[in-house]
Design an enzyme around this catalytic site. Structure first.
Site: not given
Length: 640
Positions: A18, A148, A460-461, A464, A533
């Site tokens: 300001v 200024k 893998l199967s 564990g 998966s």
């Protein structure tokens, strides 16, 4: 002065503490560039003389703003001027609060800023706040007018002192050093013409510095984002009204509407008069779309192309600037506005707080964010939101936070993750949206003492997976952490009992497991999924399902040599596969794709079950962010 609507306009904002001379500087820019209406300056000079006060160039700005306020057809936030290179639109920011409100509400999109600093007073608290706020608003081109200079006898030493302080400030903020110019707006020194009173400065005038700011990047070159403002009926047709924010679209283009991924083809635009209706619309055009398919679209949705899509999520990281009179509190409900979207939202985590005055990093464990503080936070919304990272598309990466109609803060999305692959659209005619209950995820987290998460065991199967999943579930439950195992065989007994073992059915089984885990995690549980998966693409899609809902996902690779898995063979599956009774069995006649970036690997031929569970508990601690509990690293006995 007449401006062609097709000319480039560079929006800028003039800000500062300001009484540091913002209005005088803007008035001088308008006057010295010949952008004041003919006779206006003379009229104001006569009025000032009649009242016995000296003429001030700030009167020009005040007069123009007063005229605009009386004309509702003109954007009251912009004052325009031009140079030989281009036009400029100055966003009016007479005070700190007004500036923040205008900028955070998105009423103007500033590309550059002029930060005004009084040569006598130097860098003030508000100067620091503005310097911190501008990058959050996406403004990277910042000029500093050290104004200024006439009040300090045009002293080069004072200019160097302030310019040095500003360079240090910007360096602390991680910003490039700004261009600092010595000015006297009252006397017109170094505004449009070089100042003979400051021959020691050879860096050029303010107008030259503005003209050197790079042009606006073409919004047409960015990915398509069409913001839906409303939907209307015209006979049997539905008109989807909105604005092309970025990119462009043509009749015949395929569109996805977010959130929800509704897909449809653009049949035509609808505008009035009909003969002006285009075949193509580019960034900045407001128009209405007529789609070939009857899909559910409503205000707030964002349309994109099929290739470069926004992020859809209910949780994302952000950097915010808080302005409210009361602190922002973690867990308190606010309204989040992004483009035309408006959703309930809460800050769930505060990672870092920066004091705007001292630039010091504050304790992130505080219960909230105080006024005028900047914070890096995690935000959770009540329903899915469509957005971009602000670094990618600023328009769809900025938002404000409000309550009871009052703007309290704003920020930008930073570091959110885009989908690694395009998500499939939902059925074109589906009017479905996710139904939200009155109890949201944050309340469940507070009640349970932990967040939900998904731990995805792959391998893998015989490696564990199921054994470790069950042991982990037991340890978590005994520590007061709610968990549940989704085992592949168990899913085949119910949820996936209709599926066979073809490649397509196996992919669908994994998708269903991921969706079921997402629901459990959304309810606050730790969902432990144990599935072979074998393919990376399927595991990646499972991760995307979780992360699109803002749920932590951790991939756990449980492995052992094939010979070890065969020797274990708890279900005699390898023996049956070798006899030809189980076709396409992973590890025998179907490949397994080893994870490239699993969060944890567990070689079960080298580690005992207890060692595996210890490592699992550490990754769980990180994923669910359990509050007010001893660290598992410090208290290993708690899991044995």
């Amino acid at each position: 002065m007449h401006f062609s609507p097709t000319e480039e306009v560079l929006p800028i904002v003039v800000i500062g503490h300001v009484d540091h001379g913002k209005s005088t500087l803007i008035g001088r820019l308008l006057f010295d560039t010949g952008s004041v209406p003919e006779g206006k300056a003379e009229e104001l000079a006569r009025a000032a003389a009649a009242e016995g006060v000296p003429f001030e160039h700030a009167f020009l700005l005040d007069s123009l703003l007063e005229e605009q306020a009386q004309n509702v057809t003109i954007d009251t936030t912009e004052i325009r001027f031009r140079t030989r290179r281009r036009r400029y639109a100055i966003i009016d920011a007479p005070g700190h609060k007004e500036f923040l409100k205008n900028m955070l509400s998105g009423a103007a999109r500033a590309h550059a800023a002029v930060l005004v600093v009084d040569a006598q007073e130097g860098v003030r608290e508000q100067t620091r706040r503005h310097a911190m706020l501008l990058p959050i608003l996406g403004i990277r081109h910042i000029l500093v007018g050290i104004n200024k200079m006439d009040l300090v006898d045009f002293a080069e030493s004072r200019y160097r002192e302030i310019a040095g302080s500003l360079a240090t400030l910007f360096a602390e903020l991680g910003l490039p050093e700004p261009t600092s110019l010595p000015l006297s707006a009252r006397l017109g020194e170094n505004i449009v013409q070089p100042s003979p009173r400051m021959p020691w400065y050879v860096g050029g005038t303010l107008l030259e510095a503005l003209d050197a700011v790079p042009a606006l990047p073409s919004l047409d070159d960015l990915p398509l984002r069409f913001s839906v403002q409303d939907v209307y009926r015209r006979g049997a047709e539905r008109l989807i009204a909105g604005r092309v924010e970025t990119g462009s679209l043509r009749v015949g283009d395929e569109l996805l509407f977010w959130p929800g991924r509704k897909r449809a083809r653009l049949r035509a635009f609808a505008e009035w008069p009909p003969e002006t209706t285009p075949e193509e619309a580019s960034a900045g055009r407001s128009t209405a779309l007529i789609l070939e398919e009857e899909i559910f679209v409503e205000r707030g949705m964002i349309a994109s192309s099929l290739e470069k899509t926004p992020i859809e999520a209910r949780e994302f990281p952000a950097k915010i600037f808080w302005l409210g009179p009361d602190p922002l509190r973690v867990g308190e409900s606010y309204e989040l506005r992004l483009m035309t979207q408006s959703v309930g939202a809460r800050v769930t985590e505060v990672d870092r707080i920066i004091d705007a005055e001292t630039l010091s990093v504050q304790d992130s464990q505080k219960p909230g964010v105080a006024p005028n503080e900047i914070a890096e936070v995690l935000i959770r919304t009540q329903r899915p939101l469509a957005f971009d990272n602000a670094s990618e598309i600023a328009l769809t990466g900025r938002f404000i936070l409000a309550k009871d109609g009052r703007i309290l803060g704003g920020g930008i999305v930073l570091g959110a993750r885009y989908p690694k692959a395009s998500l499939p659209p939902v059925h074109q005619s589906s009017p479905l949206f996710w139904t939200e209950g009155e109890i949201d995820r944050d309340e469940r987290t507070r009640a349970l003492g932990h967040r939900g998460a998904i731990l995805w065991f792959t391998g893998l199967s015989g490696a564990g997976k199921s054994t470790l999943a069950i042991q982990l579930e037991t340890h978590l439950f005994r520590r007061g952490i709610w968990a549940y195992v989704l085992d592949g065989d168990n899913l085949r007994h119910g949820l996936s009992s209709d599926l066979g073992f073809s490649a397509q059915d196996r992919r669908e089984n994994i998708r269903r497991a991921a969706e079921a885990a997402r629901l459990l995690a959304d309810a606050g549980l730790v969902a432990i999924v144990a599935l072979i998966s074998p393919f990376r693409a399927d595991r990646r899609k499972a991760r995307e399902i979780a992360e699109a809902a803002g749920i932590p996902f951790r991939e756990i690779f449980v492995h052992a040599p094939l010979e070890v898995c065969r020797a274990r063979d708890p279900k005699a599956l390898y023996a049956r596969a070798e006899r030809g009774e189980i076709p396409e069995f992973t590890g025998i006649d179907s490949p397994y794709e080893v994870p490239e970036a699993a969060e944890l690997e567990l070689p079960t031929d080298q580690l005992s079950p207890t060692e595996c569970v210890e490592r699992l508990m550490k990754i769980v601690q990180e994923a669910i962010a359990v509050p007010n509990r001893p660290s598992l690293r410090e208290d290993p006995a708690a899991i044995i």
